[in-house]
Design a protein around this motif. Structure first.
Motif, short mmCIF file in Angstrom:
data_model
loop_
_atom_site.label_atom_id
_atom_site.label_comp_id
_atom_site.label_asym_id
_atom_site.label_seq_id
_atom_site.Cartn_x
_atom_site.Cartn_y
_atom_site.Cartn_z
N GLU A 8 -2.86 -0.71 -11.83
CA GLU A 8 -2.94 -2.17 -11.94
C GLU A 8 -2.75 -2.80 -10.56
N ALA A 9 -1.85 -2.27 -9.75
CA ALA A 9 -1.62 -2.79 -8.40
C ALA A 9 -2.88 -2.65 -7.55
N GLU A 10 -3.54 -1.51 -7.64
CA GLU A 10 -4.75 -1.29 -6.86
C GLU A 10 -5.88 -2.21 -7.32
N TYR A 46 1.28 -1.28 -0.04
CA TYR A 46 0.02 -0.68 0.38
C TYR A 46 -0.33 -1.06 1.81
N LYS A 47 -1.02 -0.14 2.46
CA LYS A 47 -1.64 -0.39 3.76
C LYS A 47 -3.12 -0.60 3.46
N ILE A 48 -3.69 -1.70 3.96
CA ILE A 48 -5.08 -2.02 3.70
C ILE A 48 -5.84 -1.97 5.03
N SER A 49 -6.76 -1.03 5.12
CA SER A 49 -7.59 -0.86 6.32
C SER A 49 -8.98 -1.37 6.02
N PRO A 50 -9.65 -1.94 7.03
CA PRO A 50 -11.04 -2.35 6.81
C PRO A 50 -11.91 -1.14 6.56
N PHE A 93 3.32 -6.90 -7.25
CA PHE A 93 4.17 -6.72 -8.42
C PHE A 93 3.27 -6.34 -9.59
N ALA A 94 3.44 -5.12 -10.11
CA ALA A 94 2.57 -4.64 -11.19
C ALA A 94 3.31 -3.64 -12.06
N ARG A 95 2.74 -3.36 -13.23
CA ARG A 95 3.36 -2.41 -14.16
C ARG A 95 3.18 -0.98 -13.71
N GLN A 96 1.98 -0.69 -13.14
CA GLN A 96 1.69 0.68 -12.72
C GLN A 96 0.79 0.64 -11.49
N GLN A 97 0.63 1.77 -10.85
CA GLN A 97 -0.10 1.85 -9.60
C GLN A 97 -1.58 1.46 -9.77
#
Length: 72
Positions: free
Chosen positions: A55-57, A6-10, A49-53
């Motif tokens: 959960e990652a978010e 992921y790209k995290i922007s303010p 590291f996650a099971r699905q998108q």
């Protein structure tokens, strides 16, 4: 389980980039994106590291506790 990049922007805006099965590939992608980014832009690149998108978010958007080093 796959690695999500992921790209995290303010202020905490998550932009999905890619899903990779191998840690080495995900790490290489994140490092190359970080080097291409201008210093001081405030943009971060993270892998999780996650099971699905979803959960990652959730993991990326949840505030983390500050690390406490030593005893109280």
């Amino acid at each position: 389980m796959p690695y999500f990049v992921y790209k995290i922007s303010p202020p905490l805006q998550l932009d999905y980039i890619d899903t990779l099965e191998r840690y080495q590939d995900a790490r290489k992608l994140v490092r190359s994106r970080r080097q291409a980014e201008e210093p001081g832009s405030g943009i971060q690149y993270r892998l999780v590291f996650a099971r699905q998108q979803a959960e990652a978010e959730k993991l990326l958007s949840t505030p983390r506790d500050e690390r406490v080093i030593g005893e109280d």
